[in-house]
Design a protein around this motif. Sequence first.
Motif, PDB file in Angstrom:
ATOM      1  N   ARG A 273       0.839  -1.208   0.000  1.00  0.00           N
ATOM      2  CA  ARG A 273       0.000   0.000   0.000  1.00  0.00           C
ATOM      3  C   ARG A 273       0.875   1.260   0.000  1.00  0.00           C
ATOM      4  NH1 ARG A 273      -5.355  -0.293   1.945  1.00  0.00           N
ATOM      5  NH2 ARG A 273      -6.215  -2.393   2.106  1.00  0.00           N
ATOM      6  N   ALA A 277       0.699   3.978  -3.003  1.00  0.00           N
ATOM      7  CA  ALA A 277       0.388   5.383  -2.693  1.00  0.00           C
ATOM      8  C   ALA A 277       1.498   6.304  -3.201  1.00  0.00           C
ATOM      9  CB  ALA A 277       0.208   5.555  -1.184  1.00  0.00           C
ATOM     10  N   TYR A 280       1.014   6.697  -6.896  1.00  0.00           N
ATOM     11  CA  TYR A 280      -0.107   7.615  -7.137  1.00  0.00           C
ATOM     12  C   TYR A 280       0.364   9.065  -6.945  1.00  0.00           C
ATOM     13  CZ  TYR A 280      -4.710   5.066  -7.277  1.00  0.00           C
ATOM     14  OH  TYR A 280      -5.825   4.355  -7.611  1.00  0.00           O
ATOM     15  N   ASN A 281       1.018   9.312  -5.811  1.00  0.00           N
ATOM     16  CA  ASN A 281       1.436  10.694  -5.491  1.00  0.00           C
ATOM     17  C   ASN A 281       2.304  11.278  -6.603  1.00  0.00           C
ATOM     18  OD1 ASN A 281       0.117  10.809  -3.055  1.00  0.00           O
ATOM     19  ND2 ASN A 281       1.928  11.272  -1.834  1.00  0.00           N
ATOM     20  N   TRP A 302      -2.860   3.354   4.364  1.00  0.00           N
ATOM     21  CA  TRP A 302      -3.600   3.841   3.203  1.00  0.00           C
ATOM     22  C   TRP A 302      -4.978   3.176   3.098  1.00  0.00           C
ATOM     23  CZ3 TRP A 302      -1.926   8.216   1.281  1.00  0.00           C
ATOM     24  CH2 TRP A 302      -0.581   8.546   1.479  1.00  0.00           C
ATOM     25  N   TYR A 305      -6.992   6.343  -0.251  1.00  0.00           N
ATOM     26  CA  TYR A 305      -6.080   7.253  -0.934  1.00  0.00           C
ATOM     27  C   TYR A 305      -6.943   8.435  -1.389  1.00  0.00           C
ATOM     28  CZ  TYR A 305      -2.749   9.406  -3.989  1.00  0.00           C
ATOM     29  OH  TYR A 305      -1.920  10.335  -4.561  1.00  0.00           O
ATOM     30  N   SER A 362     -11.820   9.993  -2.818  1.00  0.00           N
ATOM     31  CA  SER A 362     -10.921   8.845  -2.630  1.00  0.00           C
ATOM     32  C   SER A 362     -10.948   7.956  -3.863  1.00  0.00           C
ATOM     33  CB  SER A 362     -11.344   8.046  -1.397  1.00  0.00           C
ATOM     34  OG  SER A 362     -11.340   8.895  -0.263  1.00  0.00           O
ATOM     35  N   MET A 365      -7.944   1.862  -3.937  1.00  0.00           N
ATOM     36  CA  MET A 365      -6.710   1.581  -3.173  1.00  0.00           C
ATOM     37  C   MET A 365      -6.883   0.263  -2.428  1.00  0.00           C
ATOM     38  SD  MET A 365      -3.789   1.857  -1.750  1.00  0.00           S
ATOM     39  CE  MET A 365      -2.951   3.394  -2.010  1.00  0.00           C
TER      40      MET A 365
END
Length: 386
Positions: A273, A277, A280-281, A302, A305, A362, A365
């Motif tokens: 996770r 994340a 994604y960021n 997470w 997300y 959200s 995730m």
Amino acid sequence: MSMNFIDLQAQRLRLDGKIEAAVQEAVVGGAWVMGPQVRHFEADLAAFGRAKHALGCANGTDALALPLMAWGIGRRDAVFVPSFTFAATAEVVPWFDAEPVFVDVEADTYNMSPSHLEASIEAIIAEGRLKPRAVIAVDLFGQPADYPAIKSICNRHGLKLIADSAQGFGCTIGDDHPLTWADVTTTSFFPAKPLGCYGDGGAVLTDDDDLAQLMDSIRVHGKAVARDLEGRTFDHDPKYLNMRIGLNSRLDTIQAAVLIEKLKVFPEEIEARMRIAARYNEKLAPYVDVVPHLPAGNVSNWAQYTIQHPNRDGLAAHLKAEGVPTAVYYPIPLHLQPAYDHYPRGPQGLPVTERLKETVISLPMHADLDEATQDRVIAAVASFKG
Ligand SMILES: Cc1ncc(COP(=O)(O)O)c(C=O)c1O
């Protein structure tokens, strides 16, 4: 191809029959309530959470109620809670005739603001109607609240501290779990939670021997526990000696059997996770207003997300059309809900919470989110021109 917001079937398949076998064993074993799997899981959970005691209970809401009952929190007591959370965090407080006091959150972590907490406590003391007794900090969306700051405020004012880790169980600050600061950590094993079972379940973790005994008693109708039996003879099952008003709040054996298997892979799922994340960021930053901020050295599980976008509802409609499921946590914060809007809130209101409710959204995730599926989410966000 359809996409899941949280893919629990992928996890079940990855575990390759282990959960089904564990359930089968629990069914055949016949000790369906408080069976040996419950004790086994409680020991594993305590080891994972580095707690002296871990006790299963029926759900994460009861887990919050257990310490409040053990501490005798009641009429004219104030319990400070964030408003930007699931209803259960505040709901348990009026169960005992006490009042939740709503506190704002930090703009970057979405967790309880220590400075607004302190101001809220001082305002309640100055008003004089309620007595501050406890704080419930929430590890929202999986990341730890600012426990070092919150704990020192609790110490200054003599308040108990509950870590509501229903969403964040497994999160750490440096290498430390919330229980390093909190009197008790509570969690939920609702299926969609990062450590979920196949029904309802919850747990409390504490290092406090006396609190552990009281919560053990309360979860089984106020049964007598060791401290009640000192200097007393009772030759029957101690559950038939009722020392205090309690609940029926047990974790089922079958759910414990599921959780034993899931806890074994939980550390590697948290790592997955964290990886997902971070990806994604990195890839979403050019397209959205705010990507989640995790302070350096902290670990989040997470549970969600959550990004921010000025045209959140437009983005949600666009993603739906692209086949990407989303959710809004939380469209109405608790201090604005019909059931809670008459309870006190901290001074100057809750402006951060009220802003977040308009912008948060959200995205899918879970530990089994593969890069190809994640790329579809990212491409769908990138193609939004609203
Ligand atoms: C922050 C928080 N606290 C408490 C709970 C309650 O857990 P349960 O649904 O197991 O009662 C939840 C569940 O969603 C939650 O998100």
